[in-house]
Design a protein around this motif. Sequence first.
Motif, PDB file in Angstrom:
ATOM      1  N   LYS A 196       0.802  -1.217   0.000  1.00  0.00           N
ATOM      2  CA  LYS A 196       0.000   0.000   0.000  1.00  0.00           C
ATOM      3  C   LYS A 196       0.842   1.277   0.000  1.00  0.00           C
ATOM      4  CE  LYS A 196      -3.947  -2.116   2.379  1.00  0.00           C
ATOM      5  NZ  LYS A 196      -4.818  -2.107   3.581  1.00  0.00           N
ATOM      6  N   LEU A 197       2.148   1.128   0.183  1.00  0.00           N
ATOM      7  CA  LEU A 197       3.005   2.302   0.362  1.00  0.00           C
ATOM      8  C   LEU A 197       2.925   3.274  -0.811  1.00  0.00           C
ATOM      9  CD1 LEU A 197       5.119   3.784   2.052  1.00  0.00           C
ATOM     10  CD2 LEU A 197       6.870   2.311   1.047  1.00  0.00           C
ATOM     11  N   LYS A 198       2.938   2.749  -2.031  1.00  0.00           N
ATOM     12  CA  LYS A 198       2.951   3.614  -3.207  1.00  0.00           C
ATOM     13  C   LYS A 198       1.584   4.204  -3.538  1.00  0.00           C
ATOM     14  CE  LYS A 198       7.002   1.475  -5.349  1.00  0.00           C
ATOM     15  NZ  LYS A 198       7.558   0.793  -6.549  1.00  0.00           N
ATOM     16  N   THR A 199       0.596   3.918  -2.699  1.00  0.00           N
ATOM     17  CA  THR A 199      -0.706   4.572  -2.868  1.00  0.00           C
ATOM     18  C   THR A 199      -0.804   5.846  -2.034  1.00  0.00           C
ATOM     19  OG1 THR A 199      -1.800   3.406  -1.048  1.00  0.00           O
ATOM     20  CG2 THR A 199      -1.753   2.313  -3.207  1.00  0.00           C
ATOM     21  N   LEU A 200       0.214   6.115  -1.211  1.00  0.00           N
ATOM     22  CA  LEU A 200       0.191   7.287  -0.333  1.00  0.00           C
ATOM     23  C   LEU A 200       0.378   8.569  -1.146  1.00  0.00           C
ATOM     24  CD1 LEU A 200       2.303   6.020   2.697  1.00  0.00           C
ATOM     25  CD2 LEU A 200      -0.181   6.204   2.515  1.00  0.00           C
ATOM     26  N   PRO A 201      -0.134   9.688  -0.654  1.00  0.00           N
ATOM     27  CA  PRO A 201      -0.054  10.958  -1.399  1.00  0.00           C
ATOM     28  C   PRO A 201       1.365  11.374  -1.758  1.00  0.00           C
ATOM     29  CG  PRO A 201      -1.659  11.138   0.367  1.00  0.00           C
ATOM     30  CD  PRO A 201      -0.987   9.819   0.550  1.00  0.00           C
ATOM     31  N   TYR A 203       3.844   9.776  -2.752  1.00  0.00           N
ATOM     32  CA  TYR A 203       4.414   9.095  -3.910  1.00  0.00           C
ATOM     33  C   TYR A 203       3.886   9.651  -5.225  1.00  0.00           C
ATOM     34  CZ  TYR A 203       6.247   5.328  -6.790  1.00  0.00           C
ATOM     35  OH  TYR A 203       6.926   4.605  -7.740  1.00  0.00           O
ATOM     36  N   GLU A 253       3.049  10.172   6.848  1.00  0.00           N
ATOM     37  CA  GLU A 253       2.159   9.345   6.032  1.00  0.00           C
ATOM     38  C   GLU A 253       2.479   7.862   6.206  1.00  0.00           C
ATOM     39  OE1 GLU A 253       1.844  10.476   1.937  1.00  0.00           O
ATOM     40  OE2 GLU A 253       1.749  12.621   2.396  1.00  0.00           O
ATOM     41  N   MET A 254       3.779   7.535   6.253  1.00  0.00           N
ATOM     42  CA  MET A 254       4.173   6.141   6.453  1.00  0.00           C
ATOM     43  C   MET A 254       3.747   5.655   7.835  1.00  0.00           C
ATOM     44  SD  MET A 254       7.975   6.216   4.670  1.00  0.00           S
ATOM     45  CE  MET A 254       8.272   4.451   4.849  1.00  0.00           C
ATOM     46  N   ASP A 256       1.204   6.799   9.691  1.00  0.00           N
ATOM     47  CA  ASP A 256      -0.247   6.637   9.725  1.00  0.00           C
ATOM     48  C   ASP A 256      -0.679   5.319   9.079  1.00  0.00           C
ATOM     49  OD1 ASP A 256      -0.416   9.089  10.977  1.00  0.00           O
ATOM     50  OD2 ASP A 256      -0.974  10.188   9.156  1.00  0.00           O
ATOM     51  N   LEU A 257      -0.058   4.988   7.956  1.00  0.00           N
ATOM     52  CA  LEU A 257      -0.396   3.736   7.284  1.00  0.00           C
ATOM     53  C   LEU A 257      -0.008   2.542   8.147  1.00  0.00           C
ATOM     54  CD1 LEU A 257      -1.239   1.983   4.889  1.00  0.00           C
ATOM     55  CD2 LEU A 257       1.047   2.353   3.913  1.00  0.00           C
TER      56      LEU A 257
END
Length: 356
Positions: A196-201, A203, A253-254, A256-257
């Motif tokens: 899911k990491l590359k779905t973060l804003p 990126y 962001e990392m 929070d995920l």
Amino acid sequence: MIELLKNLIAIKSDTEEGANEALRYCSTWLNSHDIEHTVIENEGRLMIHAEVGTGPSTIVWNGHVDVVPGKLEQFNPVIDGDKLYGRGSADMKAGVAAMMEAFRRIALTPEELTHRIALHIVTDEETGGRKTSGHLVETGYTGDFVICGEPTHLKLSVQSKGIIHVDLTFNGKGAHGSRPWEGTNAIELAYEFHDKLKTLPFYKVSNAYYEHPSVNLAKIQAGDRYNMVPDTCEVAYDIRFVPGQKWEDIVQEMTDLALSLNKNTVVKPGGKTPAIVTTEDNEFVKTLALVTADVTQKDAVLFGQHGAADTRYYARTGAGAIEFGPAGDDWHGPGEYVLISSVEQYADILTKHALS
């Protein structure tokens, strides 16, 4: 100049001792051409500072003679047509040899220079650069414009991504391997996070030179037995972010995920380096682009580097700092080479730019 380059490649400079040996060879060569310079030592690492000319501004030529580890045969320079093979041929002993030759030329007629040219040769760029380029800047050896002669195919790298290292520890729940539903597999938590990491804003940020940041899953450590559900998984990321982004926002962001997947996850930011931006309208960049176009008979190309170089230290002082060097390929790889013709053009470009 090419003989100088071959002799430098032949020095196995993938250790501190070897890099210092290569540095001493550069010093001997400069002495043979009556070029005054200073050899400086810091924490066991050697570096060279030489300066010629006078004027209101200073241009620094920076190059490193240390290389990444290589096999013994890679330190035997081989010429095949226009290609010169060998460890460090492109990254970046070619840049160093061309800088030394260009410095020799301009030192013959210093009265023609309207600003100072400083030559910095260093020995620890591949291991971070703090002890040499970092030390030079900290002790006042810097300038208004800096050219690091990294291999760029004679293109001008006016930006480089910033760096943030992030370590995460995913804490699950151990269980018997035959009954995984009774536990929480920490490796699976880490896998879900990475997925899911590359779905973060963060990126999705881009600019004229970069489509998005770079994400590298660099390390992973977990599990030691087949019949146990791993309760801990440690991963490490190397994030290269686009100029304008803040590393703090990326880490948030990392975090929070990670916490949304498991509240027991621990996130720790590590080493960080700011992005570098030298504007396209910088007068030194504009002049260098014109000279490059004149020598190569091609339009100069400006671009952004994905990696980092010793430009980071000079940029901290407000200097315009770019990466610009000869053409080659496979640096850090087994087939590393540099194009001899590009080394010759590079020396011509540096000479003409210094005199422009």
